[in-house]
Structures are given as structure tokens and as C-alpha cells.
Design a protein around this motif. Structure first.
Motif, short mmCIF file in Angstrom:
data_model
loop_
_atom_site.label_atom_id
_atom_site.label_comp_id
_atom_site.label_asym_id
_atom_site.label_seq_id
_atom_site.Cartn_x
_atom_site.Cartn_y
_atom_site.Cartn_z
N ALA A 40 0.87 -1.18 0.00
CA ALA A 40 0.00 0.00 0.00
C ALA A 40 0.90 1.23 0.00
O ALA A 40 1.81 1.33 0.82
N LEU A 41 0.65 2.13 -0.92
CA LEU A 41 1.46 3.33 -1.05
C LEU A 41 0.56 4.54 -0.81
O LEU A 41 -0.40 4.78 -1.56
N ILE A 42 0.85 5.30 0.25
CA ILE A 42 0.01 6.42 0.65
C ILE A 42 0.79 7.72 0.46
O ILE A 42 1.68 8.03 1.26
N PRO A 43 0.48 8.48 -0.59
CA PRO A 43 1.17 9.75 -0.81
C PRO A 43 0.46 10.89 -0.10
O PRO A 43 -0.75 11.04 -0.18
N VAL A 44 1.24 11.70 0.62
CA VAL A 44 0.68 12.85 1.34
C VAL A 44 1.57 14.06 1.09
O VAL A 44 2.78 13.98 1.27
N ARG A 45 0.96 15.16 0.67
CA ARG A 45 1.77 16.36 0.45
C ARG A 45 2.10 17.05 1.78
O ARG A 45 3.21 17.50 1.99
N GLY A 46 1.15 17.14 2.67
CA GLY A 46 1.39 17.74 3.98
C GLY A 46 1.33 19.26 3.94
O GLY A 46 1.41 19.89 2.89
N LYS A 47 1.19 19.84 5.11
CA LYS A 47 0.98 21.29 5.19
C LYS A 47 2.24 22.10 4.91
O LYS A 47 2.17 23.31 4.70
N THR A 48 3.42 21.48 4.93
CA THR A 48 4.63 22.23 4.62
C THR A 48 4.60 22.78 3.19
O THR A 48 5.16 23.84 2.92
N ALA A 72 -5.23 -0.23 5.47
CA ALA A 72 -4.17 -0.92 4.74
C ALA A 72 -3.50 -1.99 5.59
O ALA A 72 -3.22 -3.10 5.12
N LEU A 73 -3.25 -1.67 6.86
CA LEU A 73 -2.63 -2.65 7.75
C LEU A 73 -3.54 -3.85 7.99
O LEU A 73 -3.07 -4.97 8.20
N ALA A 74 -4.85 -3.61 7.96
CA ALA A 74 -5.80 -4.70 8.21
C ALA A 74 -6.07 -5.55 6.98
O ALA A 74 -6.63 -6.64 7.10
N ILE A 78 -2.14 -7.09 1.75
CA ILE A 78 -1.11 -6.05 1.75
C ILE A 78 0.07 -6.52 2.60
O ILE A 78 -0.08 -6.81 3.78
N ARG A 79 1.25 -6.56 1.98
CA ARG A 79 2.44 -7.03 2.71
C ARG A 79 3.13 -5.91 3.49
O ARG A 79 3.69 -6.14 4.55
N SER A 80 3.11 -4.71 2.93
CA SER A 80 3.75 -3.58 3.60
C SER A 80 2.98 -2.30 3.28
O SER A 80 2.31 -2.21 2.24
N VAL A 81 3.09 -1.34 4.18
CA VAL A 81 2.44 -0.04 4.01
C VAL A 81 3.52 1.04 3.97
O VAL A 81 4.37 1.09 4.86
N ILE A 82 3.47 1.87 2.94
CA ILE A 82 4.45 2.94 2.74
C ILE A 82 3.74 4.28 2.80
O ILE A 82 2.70 4.46 2.15
N VAL A 83 4.28 5.21 3.56
CA VAL A 83 3.79 6.59 3.53
C VAL A 83 4.92 7.46 2.98
O VAL A 83 6.03 7.44 3.50
N THR A 84 4.63 8.21 1.92
CA THR A 84 5.62 9.10 1.33
C THR A 84 5.13 10.53 1.41
O THR A 84 4.01 10.84 0.98
N VAL A 141 -2.30 2.29 -4.52
CA VAL A 141 -2.17 3.71 -4.18
C VAL A 141 -3.44 4.15 -3.48
O VAL A 141 -4.54 4.08 -4.05
N LEU A 142 -3.32 4.61 -2.24
CA LEU A 142 -4.46 4.98 -1.42
C LEU A 142 -4.38 6.45 -1.05
O LEU A 142 -3.37 6.90 -0.51
N GLN A 143 -5.44 7.19 -1.33
CA GLN A 143 -5.50 8.62 -1.00
C GLN A 143 -6.19 8.80 0.34
O GLN A 143 -7.25 8.20 0.60
N VAL A 144 -5.61 9.64 1.20
CA VAL A 144 -6.15 9.79 2.55
C VAL A 144 -7.50 10.51 2.56
O VAL A 144 -8.22 10.46 3.56
N GLU A 145 -7.84 11.18 1.47
CA GLU A 145 -9.12 11.90 1.42
C GLU A 145 -10.32 10.97 1.28
O GLU A 145 -11.46 11.43 1.22
N SER A 146 -10.08 9.67 1.23
CA SER A 146 -11.17 8.68 1.18
C SER A 146 -11.08 7.78 2.41
O SER A 146 -10.67 6.62 2.32
#
Length: 214
Positions: A40-48, A72-74, A78-84, A141-146
Motif C-alpha cells: 500500500a502506497l500512501i502519498p501525502v503532500r502535507g501542510k509544509t 491498509a494494515l488490516a 497487503i504485505r507492507s504499508v508505505i507513507v511518502t 495507491v491509497l489517498q487519505v481523502e477517502s
């Protein structure tokens, strides 16, 4: 009121249909071969870089990003979860909340700019993960807005990829509204009739922030 009760009944009916469909897909996908190694690949831009980023905003008593990470962890496929992300605050929260269960990637600022293709961000994160852990066959690819996308949705999407041997799976919902297009002289319906809908005329919109690619 009657309207909320109808909405609740509709939601329950939809969940039953989706649960039944998921069971059928799971059963048939097992005859097609092994589940590919999936991260699972979770892309986040963040407030910076994006003041409008919602990743750490509260939803139901916890940060929005937690909903997606927990799903994703559940997910058993999914073998691994990545946050970028280029935002250290996001990675600090992820590390404090999930520890080693989530693989963190501090994204380069240039890869988080609004004029940068998301593909470049994802490939960079996958390259770093693969060099350190293993090379996955599929990225979800998982978007946090959902936030209400569940582990079952993720598992079923992966099973759909196996069952139909596709290179890509996208979460969608049918769009039942009437749509028109301009033909140069005026508007014409995109469907031939409102009463009879043909499968090839159906319209769907992307939903659920879920996108699988090999």
C-alpha cells in the motif's frame, strides 16, 4: 424523517450487495493463482507545501491519515504499508502511532510540487522501498481523502486484478445522473434513452481513492 430512513436502508442494501460480491470475487480469484506481493502506497503532500492538506486534521477523534493506514494494515493481501511525504510532521505522527508497521519515505520537495506528476513520486518511493525491503509486484495507491475505504475494499480490488488478469484496477461508482454533450448545435444526451441503459453507455466516476497498478 422518512428521507434519512430511506438513505440508511439504501446504504445497508448496498453494503450487503458489496459484501456478497466480494465473497464471490474472493472465491473465484483463488482458482486463478497466487495473490501478487502488494504494498500500500500512501502519498501525502502535507501542510509544509500545501496548507490545505487534511492528513493530520481530526476525523472521528483521530487524524484523517490514520483511517487509511489502519485499513491498509488490516488488509490481508497487503504485505507492507508505505507513507511518502515531504512533511516531517506527518512522518513523526506515523512513527509515533504505528511504529515499524509503516515504512516512511521522506519525499524530496521537488517531487511534491503541484506541477510534478504523481507517477514520479510513487516510483521514487517504490525504488527506495525495494532497495531496502523487497520488490513488490503491485502497488495499491491509497489517498487519505477517502477515509471510509475499508480493508475489504482493498482486498477485493487485489482479487479483481488476479481474477481478470488486469494491469490496473480503479475504484468507481456508477453515475446515474443524466449527462449531455454539445454537438456543435446544442446539447444531446450521452445515453440514447433515459429508460433503457446499455452497458456500454454506462458512466462511472472514480471513487474511494483506490488505484492498483502492476
Amino acid at each position: 424523517s422518512e428521507r434519512p430512513r430511506r438513505s440508511e436502508r439504501s446504504a445497508r442494501n448496498e453494503r450487503r450487495i458489496l459484501d456478497t460480491r466480494a465473497q464471490i470475487i474472493e472465491r473465484h480469484s483463488k482458482t486463478k493463482g497466487d495473490i501478487p506481493s502488494t504494498v500500500a502506497l500512501i502519498p501525502v503532500r502535507g501542510k509544509t507545501l500545501d496548507p490545505a492538506s487534511l492528513a493530520l486534521d481530526d476525523l472521528g477523534g483521530r487524524p484523517l491519515i490514520d483511517w487509511t493506514i489502519e485499513a491498509a494494515l488490516a488488509a490481508r493481501h497487503i504485505r507492507s504499508v508505505i507513507v511518502t511525504t515531504p512533511d516531517p510532521a506527518v512522518l513523526d505522527h506515523v512513527a509515533a502511532t504505528f511504529g515499524d508497521a509503516v515504512y516512511p519515505v521522506l519525499r524530496e520537495t521537488r517531487l511534491a510540487m503541484f506541477n510534478t506528476k504523481l507517477d514520479d513520486t510513487l516510483l521514487s518511493a517504490l525504488s527506495r522501498f525495494s532497495a531496502d525491503r523487497f520488490e513488490p509486484e503491485v502497488a495499491a495507491v491509497l489517498q487519505v481523502e477517502s477515509p471510509f475505504r475499508t480493508a475489504q475494499h482493498i482486498n477485493t480490488a487485489i482479487e479483481v486484478m488476479v481474477l481478470f488478469d488486469t494491469d490496473c484496477v480503479v475504484g468507481v461508482r456508477p453515475e446515474n445522473s443524466r449527462f449531455f454533450r454539445h454537438n456543435g448545435n446544442g446539447l444531446e444526451p450521452m445515453r440514447q434513452t433515459a429508460e433503457l441503459r446499455r452497458e456500454r453507455e454506462e458512466l462511472f466516476r472514480e471513487a474511494g481513492g483506490l488505484h492498483l497498478v502492476r
